[in-house]
Enzyme design. Structure first.
Site, PDB file in Angstrom:
ATOM      1  N   GLY A 284     -79.798 -70.399 -70.163  1.00  0.00           N
ATOM      2  CA  GLY A 284     -79.059 -69.271 -70.700  1.00  0.00           C
ATOM      3  C   GLY A 284     -79.416 -67.989 -69.989  1.00  0.00           C
ATOM      4  O   GLY A 284     -78.957 -67.715 -68.887  1.00  0.00           O
ATOM      5  N   ARG A 285     -80.284 -67.201 -70.602  1.00  0.00           N
ATOM      6  CA  ARG A 285     -80.607 -65.889 -70.057  1.00  0.00           C
ATOM      7  C   ARG A 285     -81.208 -65.957 -68.659  1.00  0.00           C
ATOM      8  O   ARG A 285     -80.962 -65.086 -67.823  1.00  0.00           O
ATOM      9  CB  ARG A 285     -81.550 -65.151 -71.009  1.00  0.00           C
ATOM     10  CG  ARG A 285     -80.865 -64.640 -72.271  1.00  0.00           C
ATOM     11  CD  ARG A 285     -81.870 -64.255 -73.342  1.00  0.00           C
ATOM     12  NE  ARG A 285     -82.548 -65.428 -73.879  1.00  0.00           N
ATOM     13  CZ  ARG A 285     -83.699 -65.405 -74.509  1.00  0.00           C
ATOM     14  NH1 ARG A 285     -84.334 -64.258 -74.667  1.00  0.00           N
ATOM     15  NH2 ARG A 285     -84.229 -66.512 -74.987  1.00  0.00           N
TER      16      ARG A 285
ATOM     17  N   GLN B 180     -65.985 -73.197 -75.524  1.00  0.00           N
ATOM     18  CA  GLN B 180     -66.696 -73.275 -76.795  1.00  0.00           C
ATOM     19  C   GLN B 180     -65.880 -72.590 -77.882  1.00  0.00           C
ATOM     20  O   GLN B 180     -65.464 -71.446 -77.742  1.00  0.00           O
ATOM     21  CB  GLN B 180     -68.079 -72.622 -76.734  1.00  0.00           C
ATOM     22  CG  GLN B 180     -68.854 -72.913 -78.031  1.00  0.00           C
ATOM     23  CD  GLN B 180     -70.215 -72.264 -78.111  1.00  0.00           C
ATOM     24  OE1 GLN B 180     -70.320 -71.048 -78.152  1.00  0.00           O
ATOM     25  NE2 GLN B 180     -71.258 -73.081 -78.156  1.00  0.00           N
TER      26      GLN B 180
ATOM     27  N   PRO C 193     -73.097 -71.077 -73.054  1.00  0.00           N
ATOM     28  CA  PRO C 193     -72.100 -70.079 -73.450  1.00  0.00           C
ATOM     29  C   PRO C 193     -72.812 -68.842 -73.980  1.00  0.00           C
ATOM     30  O   PRO C 193     -73.669 -68.950 -74.860  1.00  0.00           O
ATOM     31  CB  PRO C 193     -71.311 -70.787 -74.562  1.00  0.00           C
ATOM     32  CG  PRO C 193     -72.227 -71.841 -75.089  1.00  0.00           C
ATOM     33  CD  PRO C 193     -73.107 -72.246 -73.953  1.00  0.00           C
ATOM     34  N   MET C 194     -72.482 -67.680 -73.431  1.00  0.00           N
ATOM     35  CA  MET C 194     -73.156 -66.442 -73.833  1.00  0.00           C
ATOM     36  C   MET C 194     -72.126 -65.342 -74.039  1.00  0.00           C
ATOM     37  O   MET C 194     -71.405 -64.974 -73.106  1.00  0.00           O
ATOM     38  CB  MET C 194     -74.189 -66.034 -72.774  1.00  0.00           C
ATOM     39  CG  MET C 194     -75.368 -66.993 -72.670  1.00  0.00           C
ATOM     40  SD  MET C 194     -76.568 -66.555 -71.372  1.00  0.00           S
ATOM     41  CE  MET C 194     -75.729 -67.196 -69.905  1.00  0.00           C
TER      42      MET C 194
ATOM     43  N   GLY D 244     -82.711 -73.533 -74.604  1.00  0.00           N
ATOM     44  CA  GLY D 244     -83.586 -72.602 -75.298  1.00  0.00           C
ATOM     45  C   GLY D 244     -84.862 -72.312 -74.534  1.00  0.00           C
ATOM     46  O   GLY D 244     -85.690 -73.205 -74.357  1.00  0.00           O
TER      47      GLY D 244
ATOM     48  N   CYS E 244     -74.789 -70.382 -83.564  1.00  0.00           N
ATOM     49  CA  CYS E 244     -74.852 -68.921 -83.531  1.00  0.00           C
ATOM     50  C   CYS E 244     -75.239 -68.364 -84.904  1.00  0.00           C
ATOM     51  O   CYS E 244     -74.636 -68.724 -85.915  1.00  0.00           O
ATOM     52  CB  CYS E 244     -73.511 -68.343 -83.097  1.00  0.00           C
ATOM     53  SG  CYS E 244     -73.519 -66.540 -82.970  1.00  0.00           S
TER      54      CYS E 244
END
Length: 337
Positions: A239-240, A71, A18-19, A218, A101
């Site tokens: 993620g990224r 989320q 989730p971003m 991560g 977060c």
């Protein structure tokens, strides 16, 4: 105590984190084209927003996205339970509680990473969320995404006690962002890069608590690294890297689940029905194409592809023809890699 339902193992192997500002429905629909087997996650939504806000927008989801998780952020068990049930009834396949977060706004609201210092509250919240979702015709699993600790918390005993407390409340699946969160002195961006990664803690958690489903998150940057994690835990969450180099998702899906490797051009055109359906609903092309800019990252013509989309998608009347124009500049429609 009601235990949360387990999630099928093959749905945990590959997931996209989730971003905030990124994993909206347009992004998730694109990632689904790239990776048919990946588990997708929404942006974090606060429980209060789900209860009182514009649900049609906040809980928007295309049927193609499944399996997809919602989320939630928050720290009040009753509100989280209410929001979890709303999300489950809206069709989400999982409700995930954010305990990772580190932003100032999140800290001010007493949720996110600071919850790692309140395991009893998290346990109460998770238990309430599980109970709220258990009575549905199809019970929806409740999961937790957390860090290893906050600030100078570097004791394994503190981390495992946090997990054990939440597991005792019925949670079976933990997504572990394998670094600490610094609540003071680092920005959210720095919190994704500066605290050192310690994947071994996620690995150790799986060894010592084999009954739990453990996903590592991560800093996972390439296919080899992601694949290596599968030897230790139940899955890898990108993620990224998934956002900025989305073709990586397709490569992993094919490597881990089988199927034929498709070209970037083929994948882009497979996304066309979704794009044109959204344009037909009045969505501006720029809201969709911003998620596509990395498709040709590192490839010949990649810069021209990004430039055409960046400069043209905001113009009135921009439609699919702009994507064909951008694709033509890559000269790569028929090349898989």
């Amino acid at each position: 105590m009601t235990a949360s339902p387990a999630i099928a193992a093959d749905q945990l192997r590959l997931s996209v984190a989730p971003m905030m500002d990124w994993t909206d429905p347009h992004c998730r629909a694109f990632h689904r084209v790239l990776a048919p087997h990946a588990r997708l996650y929404s942006e974090m939504v606060h429980a209060n927003a789900v209860i009182h806000g514009d649900r049609a927008r906040l809980l928007a989801m295309d049927p193609s996205e499944h399996p997809v998780a919602l989320q939630l952020g928050g720290s009040e068990p009753e509100l989280l339970a209410q929001a979890a049930r709303i999300g489950a009834e809206a069709g989400f396949d999982e409700i995930n509680l954010n305990c990772g977060c580190p932003s100032d706004r999140v800290q001010a609201g007493r949720f996110g990473a600071c919850l790692m210092r309140e395991p009893a509250l998290v346990a109460d919240s998770v238990a309430a969320m599980i109970a709220a979702c258990a009575s549905l015709e199809k019970p929806v699993p409740v999961t937790v995404k957390c860090r290893l600790g906050v600030d100078d918390d570097h004791e394994w005993e503190r981390f495992i006690a946090f997990v054990d407390t939440i597991a005792a409340a019925g949670c079976r699946m933990f997504v572990v962002h394998a670094r600490n969160a610094w609540l003071q002195g680092l920005s959210p961006k720095e919190n994704r890069e500066v605290p050192p990664l310690r994947y071994d803690w996620a690995y150790r958690l799986k060894v010592e608590r084999p009954q739990l489903q453990v996903i590592v998150n991560g800093g996972i940057a390439d296919a080899a690294e992601a694949t290596a994690h599968l030897g230790h835990v139940d899955g890898a969450m990108l993620g990224r890297a998934a956002y900025h180099t989305p073709y990586l998702l397709h490569e992993l899906d094919v490597r881990w689940f089988g199927g034929a490797l498709r070209t970037r051009g083929e994948l882009l055109r497979a996304y066309r029905p979704y794009v044109e359906a959204q344009l037909g609903k009045g969505v501006f092309l720029k809201h969709i194409t911003r998620h596509l800019l990395g498709l040709f990252s590192g490839q010949p013509g990649g810069r021209a592809f990004r430039q055409v989309l960046s400069e043209g998608a905001h113009r009135p009347g921009a439609d699919w023809s702009l994507l064909e124009q951008a694709l033509a500049l890559t000269g790569r429609e028929g090349v898989a890699a």
